[in-house]
Design a protein around this motif. Structure first.
Motif, PDB file in Angstrom:
ATOM      1  N   ILE A   7       1.451  41.715 -36.278  1.00  0.00           N
ATOM      2  CA  ILE A   7       1.317  41.676 -34.819  1.00  0.00           C
ATOM      3  C   ILE A   7       0.088  42.509 -34.439  1.00  0.00           C
ATOM      4  O   ILE A   7       0.011  43.690 -34.786  1.00  0.00           O
ATOM      5  N   PRO A   8      -0.895  41.914 -33.735  1.00  0.00           N
ATOM      6  CA  PRO A   8      -2.075  42.697 -33.373  1.00  0.00           C
ATOM      7  C   PRO A   8      -1.699  43.874 -32.456  1.00  0.00           C
ATOM      8  O   PRO A   8      -0.783  43.744 -31.638  1.00  0.00           O
ATOM      9  N   ALA A   9      -2.400  44.987 -32.588  1.00  0.00           N
ATOM     10  CA  ALA A   9      -2.086  46.187 -31.807  1.00  0.00           C
ATOM     11  C   ALA A   9      -2.134  45.896 -30.304  1.00  0.00           C
ATOM     12  O   ALA A   9      -1.259  46.325 -29.548  1.00  0.00           O
ATOM     13  N   GLU A  10      -3.156  45.125 -29.896  1.00  0.00           N
ATOM     14  CA  GLU A  10      -3.297  44.755 -28.476  1.00  0.00           C
ATOM     15  C   GLU A  10      -2.035  44.061 -27.960  1.00  0.00           C
ATOM     16  O   GLU A  10      -1.560  44.344 -26.859  1.00  0.00           O
ATOM     17  N   THR A  11      -1.550  43.122 -28.777  1.00  0.00           N
ATOM     18  CA  THR A  11      -0.367  42.355 -28.387  1.00  0.00           C
ATOM     19  C   THR A  11       0.843  43.274 -28.316  1.00  0.00           C
ATOM     20  O   THR A  11       1.625  43.233 -27.361  1.00  0.00           O
ATOM     21  N   ALA A  12       0.988  44.115 -29.325  1.00  0.00           N
ATOM     22  CA  ALA A  12       2.154  44.991 -29.396  1.00  0.00           C
ATOM     23  C   ALA A  12       2.222  45.903 -28.173  1.00  0.00           C
ATOM     24  O   ALA A  12       3.298  46.179 -27.641  1.00  0.00           O
ATOM     25  N   LYS A  13       1.050  46.327 -27.707  1.00  0.00           N
ATOM     26  CA  LYS A  13       1.002  47.273 -26.588  1.00  0.00           C
ATOM     27  C   LYS A  13       1.615  46.691 -25.313  1.00  0.00           C
ATOM     28  O   LYS A  13       2.303  47.374 -24.582  1.00  0.00           O
ATOM     29  N   SER A  14       1.335  45.418 -25.070  1.00  0.00           N
ATOM     30  CA  SER A  14       1.733  44.868 -23.765  1.00  0.00           C
ATOM     31  C   SER A  14       2.883  43.878 -23.827  1.00  0.00           C
ATOM     32  O   SER A  14       3.388  43.448 -22.796  1.00  0.00           O
TER      33      SER A  14
END
Ligand code: WTA
Length: 644
Positions: A7-14
């Protein structure tokens, strides 16, 4: 072991749902489905709240009811309830076939259009429970017609604009529609589709239809029948702009959608109101990780279930901005999809593998010359996505940034059943990954014995979810036969699948006589009956074979009437014949003249052998000793059409 994309970090954040939440919610949805669905049933507005959640039996007569004592109006959920907060927000971005044409329709505007049409339909005498056939191109009026139907409690049946007059007539007759909503002509890839003329032709054999409402799309010349046909624009101009939505039971039919089965004519899959809307909206929100303000684009046609659940009902119930595209991926250029993404700053893009494969052929440049910086998430639906197409989609279209949700589901399931959630699921190219909340996939062998752990078999679903179809229109017996008798007590999907050591599902394709051509379902029996209707054809057998772009192509074995010559002309004539009988999507790709078909002594066609020959896998025909005349096989192999 296949590669895993974390899971990309950007995706995980939001993301709305992270991995931990997925597992918690999933476990609860299985251990306490009543509690889980009672809670999530509240995501839509009920006029009278439900007190019962679920009443389902997959045995005996089979009944499926969700939220049955609640009442609601589906259109009010998609429109009225958003007006206070987002009346001025764009509900639908419409992008025309020609890049110079597009429009933004706000929730307030859409609401008024739907109210006007609801009043106009009522004036024409259409009542709750009546069937409305919709045969429209991808124009906003298609969504308006669906919602106006829902608003007055009628039942819509959309027929894809690519279907022939005969196919349209069959679908009108099956449900006795009293009204057809169509357009003068459709427009796709710069070409006109004679929709109104097709309706006129179809109605020569349909006695139930009293009214035809015609949208002016191209302004082309059409024949209007006095007393039967009216212009859409005239009707809505006269109609009042406000309308009180009709209070409907949760289990009131919302729509019918005809789809192909393994035998016989197309089946009228029936979806009802409350459970369907809960499920369509919930899957839309979580699978596409939809956040307020996102621009969401599903490239499907409203003639298919994907257009119902993920262009209209799911997104609008969620107050989303949904893009509706009239055109095709390669018009005017093969950059069209990405030009539209840039033009409207699309964040979430949902398409079919066949489109990806055909664009892949054109190379990277038409994609790379566009920005696509707005994209955050990609989706795939309709057929298995091969890992090459998946990685190209990910690397080239998504610039390696955007997760891909490969969503597995069916017309019958109403919404997505097996899918990644972007913030919760590490991806494997080609796998639809894990079940959505409340969904219990089950793998069985040919005898129906459950297969555990990592395995391969036939895919069933153990228990119901709110979006599940309720019956087949007018044929509950066929409903039971088609879905609940092969493996008693379970919903049989007709698909085969593999489950890997991580519990990920890999859909391998249909295991019945349904083929999937460019993501469109086609019954081999339908094509066969179209072929044998030709005066020169004695017998026909149709199977699927692997096709580079379409996923599967249509391979027909045709036996001619004694004395008829197998010529190239006749081959072309038969292809055109099938196009005329069903529609262009049913055109056979390959026709093999076959003096005889491989049959058992009791006369049953051995399709297994025909599939192998069509796949060019004639070395592995298996046991042919039970054939009445084994020599026919030699002839078929020798004259096989697919030699790749
Ligand atoms: C196939 C379309 C693999 C499958 C929503 C199913 C898929 C049939 C996928 C339903 C996927 C759909 N991966 N196969 N992600 N999505 N299918 O009714 O064979 O038009 O049974 O619904 O398409 O097609 P339908």
């Amino acid at each position: 072991m296949s590669e895993v994309y974390p899971i990309p970090a950007e995706t995980a954040k939001s993301a709305l749902i992270d991995e931990k939440t997925y597992h918690e919610w999933y476990d609860r949805s299985i251990k306490d489905p009543e509690g889980f669905w009672a809670e999530h049933g509240k995501r839509i507005d009920w006029i009278k709240p439900f007190t019962k959640v679920k009443d389902v039996s997959y045995n005996g007569d089979v009944h499926i009811k969700w939220y049955e004592d609640g009442t609601l109006n589906v259109a009010a959920n998609c429109l009225d309830r958003h007006l206070a907060k987002r009346g001025d927000q764009t509900a639908i971005i419409w992008e025309g076939d020609d890049p110079s044409e597009s429009a933004h329709i706000t929730y307030r505007d859409l609401h008024e259009r739907v109210c006007r049409l609801a009043n106009a339909l009522t004036d024409l005498g259409v009542k709750a429970g009546d069937r409305i056939t919709i045969y429209l191109p991808m124009i906003p009026e298609a969504a308006v017609a669906m919602l106006a139907s829902a608003r007055i409690g009628a039942v819509h049946s959309i027929v894809f604009g690519g279907f022939s007059p005969d196919a349209l007539a069959g679908r009108i007759q099956d449900c006795d529609s009293s009204i057809v909503i169509t357009a003068d002509e459709g427009l796709r890839g710069g070409r006109k589709v004679p929709l109104k003329a097709n309706v006129d032709k179809a109605l020569e054999t349909c006695w139930s239809v009293k009214n035809v409402v015609v949208v002016k799309r191209t302004g082309g010349n059409v024949h209007m029948v006095t007393g039967r046909d009216s212009w859409y624009e005239d009707l809505v101009a006269k109609a009042a702009p406000t309308h009180t939505p009709v209070e409907m039971s949760a289990e009131a039919p919302l729509f019918l959608l005809y789809t192909s089965g393994s035998t016989g004519k197309p089946k009228g899959v029936l979806h009802t109101s409350g459970g369907y809307l809960v499920y369509a909206s919930m899957t839309h929100q979580y699978v596409f990780d939809y956040h307020d303000g996102d621009i969401y684009w599903c490239t499907a046609d409203v003639g298919w279930v994907t257009g119902h659940s993920y262009i209209v009902y799911g997104p609008l119930a969620n107050g989303a901005t949904t893009l509706m595209f009239e055109g095709i991926p390669n018009y005017p250029t093969v950059s069209r999809f990405w030009d539209v993404v840039d033009k409207h700053k699309v964040n979430i893009f949902y398409t079919a593998p066949t489109a990806i494969r055909s664009l892949m052929r054109e190379g990277e440049e038409p994609v790379k010359k566009t920005s696509r910086a707005s994209l955050r998430l990609l989706g795939s639906v309709g057929e298995p996505i091969n890992p090459e197409a998946w990685t190209w989609y990910h690397r080239v279209v998504g610039d390696g940034r955007c997760p891909i949700v490969d969503t597995w589901w069916q017309t019958e399931t109403g919404g997505i059943l097996i899918t990644p959630l972007p913030g919760a699921t590490p991806l494997k190219p080609g796998s639809a990954t894990r079940p959505f909340f409340g969904v219990v996939p089950l793998m069985v062998d040919a005898e129906g014995k459950e297969l555990l752990g990592a395995t391969e078999g036939n895919l069933c679903i153990a228990d119901s979810w709110p979006g599940q179809m309720r019956t087949l229109w007018g044929d509950h017996e066929r409903f039971k036969q088609s879905y609940f008798t092969t493996y008693p007590g379970r919903y049989f999907t007709g698909d085969g699948a593999r489950r890997d050591e991580d519990g990920y599902y890999w859909i391998t394709g249909r295991v019945d006589d349904v083929i999937n051509v460019s993501g469109h379902r086609m019954g081999t029996a339908e094509v066969e009956s179209a072929l044998v209707a030709h005066p020169k054809v004695a017998e026909a057998a149709v199977v699927g074979y692997p096709h580079e772009i379409k996923g599967q192509g249509i391979y027909a074995y045709v036996t001619l009437i004694q004395g008829e010559e197998p010529t190239e002309e006749l081959r072309k004539e038969l292809v055109n014949w099938v196009r005329k009988e069903i529609g262009p999507i049913a055109s056979p790709d390959l026709i093999q003249w076959s003096p005889g078909l491989p049959k058992t002594r009791s006369g049953k066609i051995m399709r297994r052998i025909l599939r192998k020959i069509a796949e060019n896998d004639y070395g592995a025909l298996g046991d042919t000793s039970t054939l009445a005349d084994p020599t026919v096989v030699d002839d078929l192999v020798e004259n096989r059409m697919n030699r790749v």
